[in-house]
Every structure is written in structure tokens, then in C-alpha cells.
Design a protein around this motif. Sequence first.
Motif, PDB file in Angstrom:
ATOM      1  N   PHE A  56      -9.538  51.036  40.644  1.00 13.13           N
ATOM      2  CA  PHE A  56      -9.059  51.658  42.069  1.00 13.13           C
ATOM      3  C   PHE A  56      -9.728  50.804  43.138  1.00 13.13           C
ATOM      4  O   PHE A  56      -8.908  50.752  44.245  1.00 13.13           O
ATOM      5  CB  PHE A  56      -9.817  53.139  42.124  1.00 13.13           C
ATOM      6  N   GLY A  57     -10.968  50.337  42.977  1.00 20.19           N
ATOM      7  CA  GLY A  57     -11.439  49.543  43.983  1.00 20.19           C
ATOM      8  C   GLY A  57     -10.701  48.251  44.488  1.00 20.19           C
ATOM      9  O   GLY A  57     -10.466  47.998  45.766  1.00 20.19           O
ATOM     10  N   SER A  58     -10.096  47.558  43.363  1.00 24.34           N
ATOM     11  CA  SER A  58      -9.279  46.665  43.460  1.00 24.34           C
ATOM     12  C   SER A  58      -8.052  46.896  44.187  1.00 24.34           C
ATOM     13  O   SER A  58      -7.610  46.129  45.056  1.00 24.34           O
ATOM     14  CB  SER A  58      -8.866  45.872  42.201  1.00 24.34           C
ATOM     15  N   ARG A  59      -7.498  48.162  43.878  1.00 22.71           N
ATOM     16  CA  ARG A  59      -6.405  48.333  44.481  1.00 22.71           C
ATOM     17  C   ARG A  59      -6.270  48.656  45.986  1.00 22.71           C
ATOM     18  O   ARG A  59      -5.580  48.523  46.726  1.00 22.71           O
ATOM     19  CB  ARG A  59      -5.761  49.690  43.734  1.00 22.71           C
ATOM     20  N   PRO A  81      -5.432  40.747  38.872  1.00 27.58           N
ATOM     21  CA  PRO A  81      -4.738  41.670  39.682  1.00 27.58           C
ATOM     22  C   PRO A  81      -4.746  41.133  41.132  1.00 27.58           C
ATOM     23  O   PRO A  81      -3.687  41.356  41.816  1.00 27.58           O
ATOM     24  CB  PRO A  81      -5.146  42.926  39.112  1.00 27.58           C
ATOM     25  N   ILE A  82      -5.911  40.997  41.593  1.00 29.69           N
ATOM     26  CA  ILE A  82      -5.942  40.878  43.205  1.00 29.69           C
ATOM     27  C   ILE A  82      -5.235  39.637  43.808  1.00 29.69           C
ATOM     28  O   ILE A  82      -4.556  39.556  44.416  1.00 29.69           O
ATOM     29  CB  ILE A  82      -7.501  40.583  43.553  1.00 29.69           C
ATOM     30  N   GLY A  83      -5.623  38.434  42.884  1.00 27.89           N
ATOM     31  CA  GLY A  83      -5.285  37.330  43.553  1.00 27.89           C
ATOM     32  C   GLY A  83      -3.856  36.951  43.320  1.00 27.89           C
ATOM     33  O   GLY A  83      -2.955  36.537  43.760  1.00 27.89           O
ATOM     34  N   LEU A  84      -2.955  37.426  42.001  1.00 29.49           N
ATOM     35  CA  LEU A  84      -1.588  37.522  41.612  1.00 29.49           C
ATOM     36  C   LEU A  84      -0.808  38.391  42.518  1.00 29.49           C
ATOM     37  O   LEU A  84       0.161  37.674  43.097  1.00 29.49           O
ATOM     38  CB  LEU A  84      -1.560  37.676  40.103  1.00 29.49           C
ATOM     39  N   SER A  85      -1.482  39.667  42.940  1.00 26.51           N
ATOM     40  CA  SER A  85      -0.377  40.538  43.684  1.00 26.51           C
ATOM     41  C   SER A  85      -0.592  39.994  45.124  1.00 26.51           C
ATOM     42  O   SER A  85       0.760  40.009  45.427  1.00 26.51           O
ATOM     43  CB  SER A  85      -1.106  41.916  43.593  1.00 26.51           C
ATOM     44  N   LEU A  86      -1.489  39.490  45.504  1.00 29.90           N
ATOM     45  CA  LEU A  86      -1.494  38.742  47.065  1.00 29.90           C
ATOM     46  C   LEU A  86      -0.708  37.590  47.083  1.00 29.90           C
ATOM     47  O   LEU A  86      -0.038  37.420  48.081  1.00 29.90           O
ATOM     48  CB  LEU A  86      -2.931  38.878  47.398  1.00 29.90           C
ATOM     49  N   ALA A 100      -9.896  29.894  53.930  1.00 26.38           N
ATOM     50  CA  ALA A 100      -9.429  31.165  54.982  1.00 26.38           C
ATOM     51  C   ALA A 100     -10.100  32.210  54.767  1.00 26.38           C
ATOM     52  O   ALA A 100     -10.300  32.956  55.782  1.00 26.38           O
ATOM     53  CB  ALA A 100      -7.823  30.705  55.480  1.00 26.38           C
ATOM     54  N   ALA A 101      -9.875  32.714  53.492  1.00 30.03           N
ATOM     55  CA  ALA A 101     -10.595  34.147  53.153  1.00 30.03           C
ATOM     56  C   ALA A 101     -10.996  33.821  51.845  1.00 30.03           C
ATOM     57  O   ALA A 101     -10.603  33.183  50.897  1.00 30.03           O
ATOM     58  CB  ALA A 101      -9.435  35.070  53.234  1.00 30.03           C
ATOM     59  N   VAL A 102     -12.059  34.737  51.595  1.00 35.55           N
ATOM     60  CA  VAL A 102     -12.511  34.920  50.260  1.00 35.55           C
ATOM     61  C   VAL A 102     -12.372  36.577  49.972  1.00 35.55           C
ATOM     62  O   VAL A 102     -13.095  37.057  50.850  1.00 35.55           O
ATOM     63  CB  VAL A 102     -14.151  34.552  50.281  1.00 35.55           C
ATOM     64  N   LEU A 103     -12.094  36.948  49.018  1.00 37.58           N
ATOM     65  CA  LEU A 103     -11.827  38.436  48.537  1.00 37.58           C
ATOM     66  C   LEU A 103     -12.687  38.750  47.201  1.00 37.58           C
ATOM     67  O   LEU A 103     -12.721  37.680  46.435  1.00 37.58           O
ATOM     68  CB  LEU A 103     -10.466  38.867  48.346  1.00 37.58           C
ATOM     69  N   THR A 104     -13.492  39.557  47.204  1.00 38.67           N
ATOM     70  CA  THR A 104     -14.201  39.961  46.121  1.00 38.67           C
ATOM     71  C   THR A 104     -14.408  41.369  45.883  1.00 38.67           C
ATOM     72  O   THR A 104     -14.702  42.149  46.491  1.00 38.67           O
ATOM     73  CB  THR A 104     -15.524  38.943  46.142  1.00 38.67           C
ATOM     74  N   ASN A 105     -14.262  41.759  44.509  1.00 40.52           N
ATOM     75  CA  ASN A 105     -14.661  43.106  43.847  1.00 40.52           C
ATOM     76  C   ASN A 105     -15.814  42.589  43.156  1.00 40.52           C
ATOM     77  O   ASN A 105     -15.565  42.277  41.980  1.00 40.52           O
ATOM     78  CB  ASN A 105     -13.729  43.610  43.263  1.00 40.52           C
ATOM     79  N   TRP A 116     -13.743  39.493  52.426  1.00 44.40           N
ATOM     80  CA  TRP A 116     -13.337  40.867  52.379  1.00 44.40           C
ATOM     81  C   TRP A 116     -13.885  41.124  51.034  1.00 44.40           C
ATOM     82  O   TRP A 116     -13.809  40.614  50.005  1.00 44.40           O
ATOM     83  CB  TRP A 116     -11.923  40.793  52.192  1.00 44.40           C
ATOM     84  N   VAL A 117     -14.432  42.413  51.076  1.00 40.91           N
ATOM     85  CA  VAL A 117     -15.321  42.886  49.956  1.00 40.91           C
ATOM     86  C   VAL A 117     -15.189  44.444  49.812  1.00 40.91           C
ATOM     87  O   VAL A 117     -14.922  45.328  50.846  1.00 40.91           O
ATOM     88  CB  VAL A 117     -16.994  42.712  50.234  1.00 40.91           C
ATOM     89  N   VAL A 118     -15.082  44.867  48.284  1.00 39.89           N
ATOM     90  CA  VAL A 118     -14.837  46.185  47.997  1.00 39.89           C
ATOM     91  C   VAL A 118     -15.992  46.424  47.102  1.00 39.89           C
ATOM     92  O   VAL A 118     -16.480  45.986  46.470  1.00 39.89           O
ATOM     93  CB  VAL A 118     -13.577  46.462  47.312  1.00 39.89           C
ATOM     94  N   ILE A 119     -16.703  47.321  47.676  1.00 42.32           N
ATOM     95  CA  ILE A 119     -17.958  48.193  47.175  1.00 42.32           C
ATOM     96  C   ILE A 119     -17.998  49.684  47.289  1.00 42.32           C
ATOM     97  O   ILE A 119     -18.030  50.209  48.547  1.00 42.32           O
ATOM     98  CB  ILE A 119     -19.188  47.346  47.567  1.00 42.32           C
ATOM     99  N   GLN A 120     -18.465  50.276  46.315  1.00 42.22           N
ATOM    100  CA  GLN A 120     -18.629  51.727  46.415  1.00 42.22           C
ATOM    101  C   GLN A 120     -20.073  51.904  47.243  1.00 42.22           C
ATOM    102  O   GLN A 120     -20.996  51.137  47.313  1.00 42.22           O
ATOM    103  CB  GLN A 120     -18.955  52.615  45.097  1.00 42.22           C
ATOM    104  N   LYS A 121     -20.090  53.008  47.934  1.00 42.87           N
ATOM    105  CA  LYS A 121     -21.124  53.547  48.830  1.00 42.87           C
ATOM    106  C   LYS A 121     -22.201  53.445  47.992  1.00 42.87           C
ATOM    107  O   LYS A 121     -23.467  53.277  48.224  1.00 42.87           O
ATOM    108  CB  LYS A 121     -20.787  54.732  49.595  1.00 42.87           C
TER     109      LYS A 121
END
Length: 201
Positions: A44-47, A71-76, A127-132, A160-165
Amino acid sequence: MSEHYYSKKTLAASEEKTWSFELKGFPFSFTTDHAVFSKNEVDFGSRVLIDAFQLPEVEGEILDLGCGYGPIGLSLAKAFSDRCFVMVDVNERALHLAEKNAAANEVDNVTILESDRLHGVQDRKFAAVLTNPPIRAGKPVVHAMFEEASKALVPGGEIWVVIQKKQGAPSAKQKLEELFGESEVVLKQKGYYILRAKKID
């Protein structure tokens, strides 16, 4: 030493399986295996991160840091086909799967590389770094990823970072503010935070 999805090698027996999932409006076929993160579905976090991400205003490559099976890199990369994406992971099995999934889904604007955090791409700027990030690796590892990302961004580049509270979003936001001066919560969804920070100079 115990084995994790963020380990370089695995002794777990291989048992690949392939399943379908839609991301960014595209149908994907993903092959996954034991000893990779979220092998049964796109987590869910990656989505949330995939849906929230917006291209930065500056030109340059986009880095998927800790790409797993992709999933993140390929979809984007499929959604933003005019950009080049670099996907890195320390997990050799995950990298093999990411290569297989890039080919299966006909995504050719990606480069997939082995890298422990950003050590393997120190000659590149993004230009951007994304990480879960791998929360189970511990806060020092996650915060080191942020530090290395801040040095790898071009001026105007974004992390850009996804992380649970409950898994450290407040401290992650604080760390990003130390590194970048400020950060913002782009989105909150079911306990997941999407954090973004921009490199000013």
C-alpha cells in the motif's frame, strides 16, 4: 546474522511466481520470489507514493532507491516515458526480478544497478529520489539514505519518501528538515505519510 529483504544475498529457496497489478492506469505483470519485499502484491505504501509523485521542475534522472522487484520505478518510468529512471537495490534477487519485470512490461527507459544505499551511484546526480525505505533496517540506516540522497540531488531536485506515522514519519520529517531546511507532507493516507523536500542549492 538474520536474513532480510535488504540483505545482499539470500539462502531462501527460489520459488518465483507471477501476478498482475494495475499501476498508473497500466496493467503490469510482476514476477516475485521469496526474500523480496511485499512478494504477493504491490504494498500500500508504494502505491500511495506512486500515485502522489509529481515530476520535479528540473531535468535529470529519477532514482528509485531500494527498488525491490520494481513496482515504483517501472510504473513511473512507464507513466513518464520521456524521463530516464535509475533503480537500485542491495538485494541481488530483487535486482534479477526487477530486470525480468522491466523486460516483461516493455519498460526500456530504466537502468537497474546494484547499490548499497547510494554507494553504487556516487557518480550520478538526480532530479528526484524516491524511496519506500527499509524501516526494519533501523532509523540510522534510513536517515543515512536521506543524507546520501541530499548530496545526490541537483539544485532544485526533490526527495520523496513514504513512511508510516507509527514507523517514524515524524522523525523522518524532522531529519529531512535538518538536511533540506524544510519538508512538507504531500499526502496522508491510512497512516502513511508522503514526505517531500527540495534541495535549494
